[in-house]
Motif scaffolding. Structure first.
Motif, mmCIF file in Angstrom:
data_model
loop_
_atom_site.group_PDB
_atom_site.id
_atom_site.type_symbol
_atom_site.label_atom_id
_atom_site.label_comp_id
_atom_site.label_asym_id
_atom_site.label_seq_id
_atom_site.Cartn_x
_atom_site.Cartn_y
_atom_site.Cartn_z
ATOM 1 N N THR A 1 7.486 -4.908 -3.321
ATOM 2 C CA THR A 1 6.906 -6.240 -3.141
ATOM 3 C C THR A 1 5.392 -6.198 -3.322
ATOM 4 O OG1 THR A 1 8.659 -6.855 -1.596
ATOM 5 C CG2 THR A 1 6.633 -8.145 -1.509
ATOM 6 N N TYR A 2 4.745 -5.173 -2.757
ATOM 7 C CA TYR A 2 3.290 -5.056 -2.881
ATOM 8 C C TYR A 2 2.884 -4.867 -4.342
ATOM 9 C CZ TYR A 2 -1.341 -2.981 -2.889
ATOM 10 O OH TYR A 2 -2.644 -2.704 -3.180
ATOM 11 N N LEU A 3 3.563 -3.950 -5.049
ATOM 12 C CA LEU A 3 3.192 -3.676 -6.441
ATOM 13 C C LEU A 3 3.421 -4.902 -7.318
ATOM 14 C CD1 LEU A 3 4.493 -0.021 -6.944
ATOM 15 C CD2 LEU A 3 2.121 -0.794 -6.808
ATOM 16 N N HIS A 4 4.475 -5.651 -7.043
ATOM 17 C CA HIS A 4 4.731 -6.858 -7.832
ATOM 18 C C HIS A 4 3.594 -7.866 -7.659
ATOM 19 C CE1 HIS A 4 6.942 -10.070 -9.807
ATOM 20 N NE2 HIS A 4 6.677 -10.855 -8.776
ATOM 21 N N ARG B 1 13.472 0.819 3.425
ATOM 22 C CA ARG B 1 12.533 -0.224 3.837
ATOM 23 C C ARG B 1 11.146 0.034 3.243
ATOM 24 N NH1 ARG B 1 10.810 -4.147 7.053
ATOM 25 N NH2 ARG B 1 8.828 -3.901 8.172
ATOM 26 N N ALA B 2 10.681 1.280 3.293
ATOM 27 C CA ALA B 2 9.355 1.605 2.748
ATOM 28 C C ALA B 2 9.288 1.296 1.258
ATOM 29 C CB ALA B 2 9.030 3.067 3.000
ATOM 30 N N LEU B 3 10.337 1.613 0.514
ATOM 31 C CA LEU B 3 10.342 1.356 -0.920
ATOM 32 C C LEU B 3 10.455 -0.138 -1.221
ATOM 33 C CD1 LEU B 3 12.562 4.364 -2.036
ATOM 34 C CD2 LEU B 3 10.152 4.016 -2.612
ATOM 35 N N ASP B 4 11.212 -0.859 -0.417
ATOM 36 C CA ASP B 4 11.296 -2.310 -0.605
ATOM 37 C C ASP B 4 9.923 -2.961 -0.423
ATOM 38 O OD1 ASP B 4 13.996 -2.179 -1.115
ATOM 39 O OD2 ASP B 4 14.619 -2.754 0.918
ATOM 40 N N TRP C 1 -8.553 5.098 1.517
ATOM 41 C CA TRP C 1 -9.669 4.277 2.014
ATOM 42 C C TRP C 1 -9.309 2.809 2.118
ATOM 43 C CZ3 TRP C 1 -12.556 7.060 -2.375
ATOM 44 C CH2 TRP C 1 -12.877 8.362 -1.978
ATOM 45 N N GLY C 2 -8.216 2.421 1.540
ATOM 46 C CA GLY C 2 -7.771 1.035 1.522
ATOM 47 C C GLY C 2 -6.586 0.924 0.591
ATOM 48 N N SER C 3 -5.920 -0.205 0.592
ATOM 49 C CA SER C 3 -4.727 -0.388 -0.235
ATOM 50 C C SER C 3 -5.069 -0.311 -1.722
ATOM 51 C CB SER C 3 -4.094 -1.744 0.061
ATOM 52 O OG SER C 3 -3.705 -1.836 1.414
ATOM 53 N N THR C 4 -4.330 0.521 -2.473
ATOM 54 C CA THR C 4 -4.500 0.571 -3.929
ATOM 55 C C THR C 4 -3.136 0.662 -4.589
ATOM 56 O OG1 THR C 4 -4.585 2.999 -4.230
ATOM 57 C CG2 THR C 4 -6.643 1.899 -3.611
ATOM 58 N N VAL C 5 -3.022 0.054 -5.772
ATOM 59 C CA VAL C 5 -1.760 0.153 -6.505
ATOM 60 C C VAL C 5 -1.556 1.573 -7.022
ATOM 61 C CG1 VAL C 5 -1.710 -2.283 -7.146
ATOM 62 C CG2 VAL C 5 -2.841 -0.658 -8.652
ATOM 63 N N GLU C 6 -2.637 2.267 -7.355
ATOM 64 C CA GLU C 6 -2.507 3.642 -7.843
ATOM 65 C C GLU C 6 -1.859 4.542 -6.790
ATOM 66 O OE1 GLU C 6 -5.202 7.522 -9.199
ATOM 67 O OE2 GLU C 6 -6.191 5.594 -8.838
ATOM 68 N N GLU C 7 -2.405 4.535 -5.589
ATOM 69 C CA GLU C 7 -1.879 5.410 -4.549
ATOM 70 C C GLU C 7 -0.485 4.971 -4.094
ATOM 71 O OE1 GLU C 7 -5.413 6.861 -1.823
ATOM 72 O OE2 GLU C 7 -5.821 4.860 -2.629
ATOM 73 N N THR C 8 -0.229 3.676 -4.157
ATOM 74 C CA THR C 8 1.116 3.194 -3.823
ATOM 75 C C THR C 8 2.127 3.726 -4.835
ATOM 76 O OG1 THR C 8 0.190 1.229 -2.775
ATOM 77 C CG2 THR C 8 2.509 1.134 -3.415
ATOM 78 N N ILE D 1 -3.884 5.508 -14.910
ATOM 79 C CA ILE D 1 -3.453 4.792 -13.714
ATOM 80 C C ILE D 1 -2.427 3.726 -14.082
ATOM 81 C CG2 ILE D 1 -4.222 3.334 -11.804
ATOM 82 C CD1 ILE D 1 -6.974 4.745 -12.056
ATOM 83 N N GLU D 2 -2.654 3.009 -15.179
ATOM 84 C CA GLU D 2 -1.694 2.001 -15.621
ATOM 85 C C GLU D 2 -0.328 2.635 -15.881
ATOM 86 O OE1 GLU D 2 -3.098 -0.199 -18.951
ATOM 87 O OE2 GLU D 2 -4.936 -0.858 -17.946
ATOM 88 N N ALA D 3 -0.313 3.819 -16.481
ATOM 89 C CA ALA D 3 0.956 4.497 -16.758
ATOM 90 C C ALA D 3 1.660 4.883 -15.458
ATOM 91 C CB ALA D 3 0.708 5.741 -17.613
ATOM 92 N N GLU D 4 0.907 5.357 -14.481
ATOM 93 C CA GLU D 4 1.509 5.737 -13.199
ATOM 94 C C GLU D 4 2.120 4.525 -12.508
ATOM 95 O OE1 GLU D 4 1.957 8.649 -12.019
ATOM 96 O OE2 GLU D 4 0.551 9.982 -13.041
ATOM 97 N N VAL D 5 1.399 3.414 -12.500
ATOM 98 C CA VAL D 5 1.891 2.206 -11.828
ATOM 99 C C VAL D 5 3.082 1.628 -12.579
ATOM 100 C CG1 VAL D 5 1.294 -0.140 -11.115
ATOM 101 C CG2 VAL D 5 -0.364 1.723 -10.830
ATOM 102 N N LEU D 6 2.997 1.599 -13.899
ATOM 103 C CA LEU D 6 4.092 1.081 -14.710
ATOM 104 C C LEU D 6 5.366 1.885 -14.484
ATOM 105 C CD1 LEU D 6 4.948 -0.928 -16.897
ATOM 106 C CD2 LEU D 6 4.052 0.663 -18.611
ATOM 107 N N ALA D 7 5.235 3.212 -14.451
ATOM 108 C CA ALA D 7 6.404 4.067 -14.225
ATOM 109 C C ALA D 7 6.988 3.852 -12.836
ATOM 110 C CB ALA D 7 6.018 5.527 -14.422
ATOM 111 N N ALA D 8 6.127 3.725 -11.836
ATOM 112 C CA ALA D 8 6.616 3.511 -10.470
ATOM 113 C C ALA D 8 7.382 2.197 -10.363
ATOM 114 C CB ALA D 8 5.453 3.522 -9.492
ATOM 115 N N ARG D 9 6.874 1.157 -10.982
ATOM 116 C CA ARG D 9 7.562 -0.138 -10.921
ATOM 117 C C ARG D 9 8.908 -0.080 -11.644
ATOM 118 N NH1 ARG D 9 3.981 -5.233 -12.238
ATOM 119 N NH2 ARG D 9 5.837 -6.166 -11.292
ATOM 120 N N GLU D 10 8.978 0.663 -12.745
ATOM 121 C CA GLU D 10 10.256 0.792 -13.443
ATOM 122 C C GLU D 10 11.253 1.611 -12.621
ATOM 123 O OE1 GLU D 10 13.412 0.926 -16.177
ATOM 124 O OE2 GLU D 10 11.837 -0.509 -15.681
#
Length: 532
Positions: free
Chosen positions: A475-478, A468-471, A440-447, A503-512
């Motif tokens: 940048t977006y998650l940061h 490119r997609a991961l780069d 429905w819109g940009s979210t850090v969870e779905e990213t 959700i915090e765990a999912e985002v934290l893991a993705a950023r790592e």
């Protein structure tokens, strides 16, 4: 999913801090529910902090008169709940003149919003909507008739509410009649007891300790119908209200689900050594040979059982997948006995659990190998033509797709690899210009889910579009991830909710994972320069 690979210090500290926070929270970090809070407000005038709930109800109404989150179809049930709760307070006649005026205006705006909804949906597949919606429509019409006839509070106009298309007005009564002769109501209806409370005889009122079906709404409805339970309900509901500032989530406590999902998410990017003893303790406590339930008073289910088996395997505990056998139907797993619609993500979790166990215990191949192969085929058969999956426990296809891709990539094989590639192509095609993803819109969870899809599909020589997609995603998650970020509600129960710690765990893991990917690329580039 090794637990010993070195990880970034920042990730280790944040992941360990999250695990400690989750461990110390006996209720669970989840957003309050407008639907649930309004149900308690309606049924439990004897519960302390009613003014807090009335204020919350009034403050949460949207400018269009609706309540709830997400697109309009998702707002049907919370708006019905909000209107009915406001009418209940008005009928009690205990509110001040100012509050009475505000509630009356809220009811009229809510009724206008309900009348403007699509007449026949489509409606989301949320828990027990088929009984909750017609039950609330009936309660609203009964209260409207009472208030208009009594003449105490003028100002309500328009026709009575119809039952929306796609719902059957007789469904709640049919459920009550079906189990009258049996003398008891199945456990699967405890969580949504407020949907049948007006149609059920006292003999079917469940006599259980604690919150009925883990639901504040169900507990308040039972106390209203069976006053002998009121004293205990006051104690149980007050304890929940203290944790959630006078409001209520749709399930409490949520610690089993929260701990399992947090542990599995962090393990994807490696569990910090400091967090391992705590997570191991969770796994030991939660695993149950008779099946795992997500919260006290709920049925045992395949999803929580699969996650318990998976987490136990990830932390090296000698617990096998035998409890999952309770839910196997020959080709895949039913979420629970008597399930109406299957779950892709529950089966993806089951496949992950089987694969993880087989890697640790190759001797179990004869028992679980054929079952894993059938489950792989079933999951692939559920994939949409565009390349994604959907599921009834989450509004976003990125959640279901990430779960399915993770399981299939771990299972391996040519058949699974094709499905993973198709999912990755769909993910790249649906990335937003800012580097994010969202239904429905940009979210850090779905990213975060999309990142895991692409990383699962990455080959030794990554394709340029993947890189490119991961780069862009990194940048977006940061930029978008920061403490206190309010995550939109995307998870399905009776309505939408957001399990914040998960959700915090999912985002934290993705950023790592993205950090590790970038570090590996830099190392590879340094080696190439040295060789040159």
């Amino acid at each position: 999913m090794s637990i010993s690979t070195p990880i970034g210090t920042s990730y280790a500290e944040r992941a360990t801090s999250l695990v400690v926070r989750v461990d110390q929270d006996s209720w669970g970090s989840v957003s309050p529910s407008l639907y649930e809070t309004a149900r308690v407000l309606s049924a439990a005038p004897w519960l302390p902090e009613e003014p807090r709930r009335i204020t919350y109800l009034l403050e949460q109404q949207a400018s269009d008169g609706s309540w709830g989150e997400g697109p309009l179809p998702y707002r049907l049930l919370p708006t019905l709940s909000g209107v009915e709760a406001a009418l209940a307070v008005l009928r009690r006649g205990t509110a001040s003149a100012e509050v009475t005026g505000r509630l009356t205006a809220a009811v009229n705006r809510g009724l206008d919003a309900l009348r403007s909804l699509p007449s026949a949906g489509p409606w989301p597949d949320t828990a027990a909507a088929e009984i909750l919606v017609p039950s609330l429509v009936a309660k609203i019409n009964e209260k409207l008739d009472s208030l208009i006839t009594g003449g105490d509070i003028p100002g309500f106009g328009g026709p009575r509410l119809p039952v929306p298309g796609g719902f059957n007005a007789s469904a709640p009564a049919s459920v009550a009649r079906r189990y009258e002769s049996a003398g008891s109501l199945p456990v699967k209806f405890h969580h949504t007891f407020e949907g049948v409370d007006s149609y059920i005889s006292p003999s079917l009122v469940p006599d259980v300790d604690g919150l009925l079906g883990s639901s504040p709404a169900a507990t308040a409805a039972r106390a209203a119908l069976y006053p002998a339970t009121t004293a205990q309900a006051v104690d149980d509901l007050t304890a929940v209200a203290q944790r959630y500032d006078g409001l209520f989530p749709e399930a409490a406590p949520l610690r089993v689900v929260e701990r399992l999902w947090v542990a599995a998410a962090l393990a994807r990017a490696h569990l910090p050594a400091a967090a391992l003893p705590t997570v191991r303790g969770w796994a030991e406590e939660i695993y149950d040979p008779q099946g795992v339930r997500g919260a006290p008073g709920l049925m045992t289910d395949a999803d929580d059982t699969a996650m318990a088996v998976l987490v136990a395997s990830l932390v090296g505990l000698p617990h096998d997948p035998a409890p999952l056998d309770l839910f196997h139907n020959g080709s895949h797993y039913d979420c629970y006995i008597g399930e109406d619609t299957g779950s892709v993500t529950a089966n993806a979790h089951a496949l992950q659990a089987l694969v993880s166990h087989l890697r640790r215990c190759p001797t179990a191949e004869l028992t679980y190998g054929p079952r894993a192969a059938k489950l792989c085929d079933w999951l692939i058969g559920q994939q949409q033509a565009e390349g994604h999956w959907t599921d009834k426990w989450h509004a976003s296809p990125y959640y279901a797709t990430a779960r399915s891709v993770t399981a299939l990539a771990q299972y391996g094989g040519h058949h699974a690899s094709g499905a993973v590639r198709s999912a990755a192509a769909w993910t790249i095609d649906t990335q937003r210009a800012d580097g994010s993803w969202g239904v429905w819109g940009s979210t850090v969870e779905e990213t975060a889910y999309a990142v895991k899809i692409l990383l699962s599909a990455t080959t030794p020589t990554p394709q340029p579009q993947h890189t490119r997609a991961l780069d862009l995603a990194e940048t977006y998650l940061h930029a978008a991830s920061h403490p206190g970020h309010q995550h939109p509600a995307l998870w399905h129960d009776k309505t939408l909710y957001a399990p914040t710690a998960v959700i915090e765990a999912e985002v934290l893991a993705a950023r790592e994972l993205l950090r590790a990917r970038r570090a590996a690329a830099c190392t590879e580039a340094d080696v190439e320069r040295t060789d040159a």
